[in-house]
Design an enzyme around this catalytic site. Structure first.
Site, short mmCIF file in Angstrom:
data_model
loop_
_atom_site.label_atom_id
_atom_site.label_comp_id
_atom_site.label_asym_id
_atom_site.label_seq_id
_atom_site.Cartn_x
_atom_site.Cartn_y
_atom_site.Cartn_z
N TYR A 288 0.82 -1.22 0.00
CA TYR A 288 0.00 0.00 0.00
C TYR A 288 0.85 1.27 0.00
CZ TYR A 288 -4.95 -1.28 0.50
OH TYR A 288 -6.24 -1.69 0.29
N LYS B 48 5.65 -13.93 5.63
CA LYS B 48 6.46 -14.68 4.67
C LYS B 48 7.94 -14.44 5.01
CE LYS B 48 6.85 -17.17 0.94
NZ LYS B 48 6.68 -18.62 1.05
N ASP C 137 1.93 -19.03 2.93
CA ASP C 137 1.47 -20.08 2.00
C ASP C 137 0.89 -21.27 2.78
OD1 ASP C 137 4.24 -19.87 2.59
OD2 ASP C 137 4.66 -21.60 1.33
N ASP D 50 -4.60 -9.23 2.17
CA ASP D 50 -5.47 -9.06 1.01
C ASP D 50 -5.89 -10.44 0.49
OD1 ASP D 50 -6.79 -7.64 -0.89
OD2 ASP D 50 -5.04 -7.17 -2.12
#
Ligand code: NAP
Length: 416
Positions: free
Chosen positions: A157, A224, A273, A297
């Site tokens: 963002y 991540k 993931d 998101d």
């Protein structure tokens, strides 16, 4: 703006916000929204007003004030997001909005993102819970009851990008090579992904505080960090540090308790993931999620799909430190249905429920949820939720609102 409040200040700030809505007729600004906004906003407003009336008789009433954004604003003022709109949200503290068209074209940023950033609404809050009777692509949607806190101001963002094969990329590449010995393929576009300790801590603090307030059993930090160590990995580390420094009386990390948290909230971390697999296989393991912008998101839409609720998934954008908040439908403007009185107002109605809870108007919120459960179970739904259901009666947007209102029973008032 107050920067980086600590846990106790955060709790006081939340209390102060609720106290400010302990009034008979607060003013709440709204944006009708583009496209189907003209159908779903009037339907939603009707439900909000009926719920407040049923819950509080004549003691309380919302004084709605319209503010402009999107196409309607452009047509009236030649601006997509007039300053007056932001100022009004800022002045009244809490507002609600329908979906907005993102104008296509270079240099024009999303109006939704602009509202979040200009008002520093640093939490994107997405509660995801199944309503009985909705057809879903998964077998056990009732196992999903997850509240997701997505960081709303940085990561992608923050939007720092340079186009490939331009002088700017060449300049940056030269600098990176000279200063860091970093070699980047010359025809690459380059994006910068900032994740700060300040923004991460305030987001994770809000999620932990929510877990405490709502008697949740666990919080998962989704990241991540195995690949991006100093952004996503740091997000994880700052989260665990915060548990120790501010929440050790009520929460404990997996590492510290080896999965035996006693009566404390268990805080663990999950790689993004793996998280997307686990929410399909064992969603009941997760209560509250704290995550970065891009992971959030993907995860929030995946979870919404899991409960079949893309048309009824609500959202809120909140700054818990200064109390400002804008609640919003999470779907887009669905332009092909605009003006047909056809689409589901559920996402906007449930965003209003979030708003009422945020204001401390829990009786009105409970009343809407209770009637929505009943109405959906009776098969009185809009076209999207009637798909694949043999016993459903397809209603219009306004017809669904009327069905909700017909099902409303008066409830006990909130304590004042
Ligand atoms: P969309 O407006 O969400 O519509 C995609 C599809 O989702 C619709 O065709 C419809 O599917 C279903 N849908 C959406 N809202 C629904 C509702 N209330 N009730 C029932 N079904 C609903 O996505 P889009 O077509 O990609 O985007 C259109 C515009 O919206 C773009 O300008 C985009 O930038 C903007 N947008 C705004 C927001 C926001 O304001 N927060 C969010 C996303 C997109 P079926 O046709 O299969 O029934």
């Amino acid at each position: 703006m107050v920067e980086n409040l600590k846990r106790i200040d955060l709790i006081n700030a939340i209390e102060a916000t609720r106290e400010s809505f302990n009034t008979d007729s607060p003013t709440v600004p709204f944006i009708e929204g583009d496209g189907i906004g003209i159908d779903i906003w009037p339907a939603s407003k009707k439900v909000f007003d009926a719920a407040v009336e049923k819950a509080y008789k004549n003691d309380r009433k919302i004084d709605w004030v319209e503010v402009l954004a999107g196409q309607k604003a452009f047509d009236n003022t030649n601006e997509w997001l007039p300053d007056k709109t932001l100022q009004t949200f800022n002045d009244f503290g809490v507002g609600i909005k329908g979906p907005l068209t993102t104008p296509v074209g270079e240099g024009i940023r999303s109006i939704n993102v602009a509202i979040r950033q200009e008002l520093d609404l640093y939490v994107c809050l997405r509660p995801i819970k199944y309503f009985k009777g909705i057809q879903t692509p998964t077998k056990n949607p009732q196992d999903v009851d997850i509240t997701l806190f997505r960081e709303n101001t940085e990561d992608v963002y923050a939007g720092k990008e340079l186009e490939n094969s331009t002088g700017d990329v060449e300049k940056l590449n030269k600098f990176l090579k000279e200063e860091f010995a970093w070699e980047i393929r010359t025809d690459s576009g380059i994006g910068i992904k900032p994740i700060s300790q300040t923004a991460s801590e305030r987001l994770i603090r809000a999620s932990l505080n929510y877990a405490v307030e709502n008697n949740k059993k666990n919080v998962a930090i989704v990241h991540k960090g195995n690949i991006m160590k100093y952004t996503e990995g740091a997000f994880r580390k700052w989260g665990y540090d915060l548990v120790k420094s501010e929440f050790s009386d009520v929460a404990v990390s997996w590492e510290e308790c080896k999965g035996e948290p006693g009566d404390k909230i268990l805080v663990q971390d999950v790689i993004a993931d793996a998280f997307l697999q686990q929410i399909l296989i064992k969603p009941q393991m997760f209560d509250v999620i704290a995550t970065t912008n891009l992971n959030g998101d993907y995860a929030s839409d995946a979870l919404a799909a899991q409960i079949g609720g893309i048309g009824i998934s609500p959202g809120g954008n909140i700054n818990y430190e200064n109390g400002k908040a804008v609640f919003e439908a999470t779907h887009g403007t669905a332009p092909k249905y605009a003006g047909q009185d056809k689409t589901n107002p559920g996402s906007l109605i449930l965003s209003g429920v979030m708003m009422f809870r945020y204001m401390g108007w829990n009786t009105a919120a409970d009343l809407i949820v209770e009637t929505m459960e009943k109405t959906i179970l009776e098969g009185k739904v809009t076209y999207d939720l009637a798909r694949g259901r043999s016993n459903a009666k397809t209603l219009s947007s306004s017809g669904f609102a009327d069905a909700l209102i017909n099902n409303m029973k008066p409830l006990k008032k909130d304590k004042r």
